[in-house]
Design a protein around this motif. Structure first.
Motif, PDB file in Angstrom:
ATOM      1  N   PHE A 282       0.849  -1.181   0.000  1.00  0.00           N
ATOM      2  CA  PHE A 282       0.000   0.000   0.000  1.00  0.00           C
ATOM      3  C   PHE A 282       0.884   1.229   0.000  1.00  0.00           C
ATOM      4  O   PHE A 282       1.956   1.223   0.599  1.00  0.00           O
ATOM      5  CB  PHE A 282      -0.898   0.027   1.241  1.00  0.00           C
TER       6      PHE A 282
ATOM      7  N   LYS B 221     -12.873  -1.143   1.073  1.00  0.00           N
ATOM      8  CA  LYS B 221     -13.191  -1.462  -0.320  1.00  0.00           C
ATOM      9  C   LYS B 221     -12.494  -2.719  -0.824  1.00  0.00           C
ATOM     10  O   LYS B 221     -11.653  -2.671  -1.715  1.00  0.00           O
ATOM     11  CB  LYS B 221     -12.859  -0.277  -1.227  1.00  0.00           C
TER      12      LYS B 221
ATOM     13  N   SER C 207       1.028   7.792  -4.494  1.00  0.00           N
ATOM     14  CA  SER C 207       1.470   7.877  -5.878  1.00  0.00           C
ATOM     15  C   SER C 207       2.993   7.985  -5.954  1.00  0.00           C
ATOM     16  O   SER C 207       3.613   8.625  -5.099  1.00  0.00           O
ATOM     17  CB  SER C 207       0.832   9.112  -6.523  1.00  0.00           C
TER      18      SER C 207
ATOM     19  N   THR D 164      -8.640  -2.762  -1.303  1.00  0.00           N
ATOM     20  CA  THR D 164      -7.989  -1.954  -2.333  1.00  0.00           C
ATOM     21  C   THR D 164      -7.333  -0.720  -1.728  1.00  0.00           C
ATOM     22  O   THR D 164      -6.576  -0.030  -2.404  1.00  0.00           O
ATOM     23  CB  THR D 164      -8.989  -1.506  -3.414  1.00  0.00           C
ATOM     24  N   ALA D 165      -7.611  -0.456  -0.457  1.00  0.00           N
ATOM     25  CA  ALA D 165      -7.014   0.688   0.234  1.00  0.00           C
ATOM     26  C   ALA D 165      -7.036   0.424   1.730  1.00  0.00           C
ATOM     27  O   ALA D 165      -7.741  -0.465   2.208  1.00  0.00           O
ATOM     28  CB  ALA D 165      -7.790   1.964  -0.082  1.00  0.00           C
TER      29      ALA D 165
ATOM     30  N   LYS E 147      -6.864   2.782   5.605  1.00  0.00           N
ATOM     31  CA  LYS E 147      -6.914   4.128   6.164  1.00  0.00           C
ATOM     32  C   LYS E 147      -6.512   4.082   7.633  1.00  0.00           C
ATOM     33  O   LYS E 147      -6.633   3.053   8.305  1.00  0.00           O
ATOM     34  CB  LYS E 147      -8.292   4.750   5.989  1.00  0.00           C
TER      35      LYS E 147
ATOM     36  N   ARG F  64      -4.690   7.696   3.965  1.00  0.00           N
ATOM     37  CA  ARG F  64      -5.371   6.696   3.147  1.00  0.00           C
ATOM     38  C   ARG F  64      -4.385   6.280   2.067  1.00  0.00           C
ATOM     39  O   ARG F  64      -3.933   7.103   1.283  1.00  0.00           O
ATOM     40  CB  ARG F  64      -6.639   7.262   2.524  1.00  0.00           C
ATOM     41  N   LEU F  65      -4.050   4.994   2.061  1.00  0.00           N
ATOM     42  CA  LEU F  65      -3.080   4.460   1.107  1.00  0.00           C
ATOM     43  C   LEU F  65      -3.782   3.493   0.152  1.00  0.00           C
ATOM     44  O   LEU F  65      -4.583   2.654   0.597  1.00  0.00           O
ATOM     45  CB  LEU F  65      -1.952   3.729   1.837  1.00  0.00           C
ATOM     46  N   ALA F  66      -3.473   3.585  -1.109  1.00  0.00           N
ATOM     47  CA  ALA F  66      -4.043   2.702  -2.127  1.00  0.00           C
ATOM     48  C   ALA F  66      -3.175   1.460  -2.291  1.00  0.00           C
ATOM     49  O   ALA F  66      -1.968   1.495  -2.035  1.00  0.00           O
ATOM     50  CB  ALA F  66      -4.143   3.431  -3.454  1.00  0.00           C
ATOM     51  N   ARG F  67      -3.785   0.386  -2.701  1.00  0.00           N
ATOM     52  CA  ARG F  67      -3.027  -0.843  -2.957  1.00  0.00           C
ATOM     53  C   ARG F  67      -2.236  -0.674  -4.245  1.00  0.00           C
ATOM     54  O   ARG F  67      -2.771  -0.282  -5.274  1.00  0.00           O
ATOM     55  CB  ARG F  67      -3.988  -2.031  -3.060  1.00  0.00           C
ATOM     56  N   LEU F  68      -0.951  -0.965  -4.183  1.00  0.00           N
ATOM     57  CA  LEU F  68      -0.061  -0.739  -5.320  1.00  0.00           C
ATOM     58  C   LEU F  68       0.223  -1.987  -6.129  1.00  0.00           C
ATOM     59  O   LEU F  68       0.706  -1.907  -7.243  1.00  0.00           O
ATOM     60  CB  LEU F  68       1.270  -0.143  -4.841  1.00  0.00           C
TER      61      LEU F  68
END
Length: 108
Positions: A23, A88, A26, A91-92, A94, A103-107
């Protein structure tokens, strides 16, 4: 040459399969916040959002439902986001620590 290259490729493949989730922010974000969860219940976390107090921590993690709890190794004394919640369909993630929300997104 091939004799030397084959064992090196096997080692890099093994290291990659140990990572189960990554996670982060960008790649263009200068804070370079990243959380990597490994299959052996260990993690690595980095947060370079503060230029003079860069955080780089490793340790173990545990999951209970959607809750993720990180425990740093004893010699590391950083204040960092150690409680996260999966959102979600993973996929992320928090986290909130004081007035700081991440909040980190799945990379991967």
């Amino acid at each position: 040459m091939c004799i030397v290259a084959m064992p090196l490729m096997a080692l890099s493949t093994k290291a990659q399969t140990n990572v189960i989730k990554t996670f982060g922010v960008s790649p263009t974000d200068p804070s370079n916040i990243k959380l990597v969860l490994h299959a052996d219940q260990t993690f690595t976390y980095q947060d370079f959002s503060h230029p003079t107090q860069k955080v780089k921590v490793s340790g173990t993690y545990s999951m209970r439902g959607a809750q993720l709890k990180l425990k740093a190794t004893s010699e590391e004394k950083y204040a960092f986001h150690d409680r996260w919640k999966m959102v979600k369909q993973e996929t992320a993630i928090k986290s909130r620590k004081g007035l700081t929300f991440y909040r980190l997104a799945r990379l991967d």
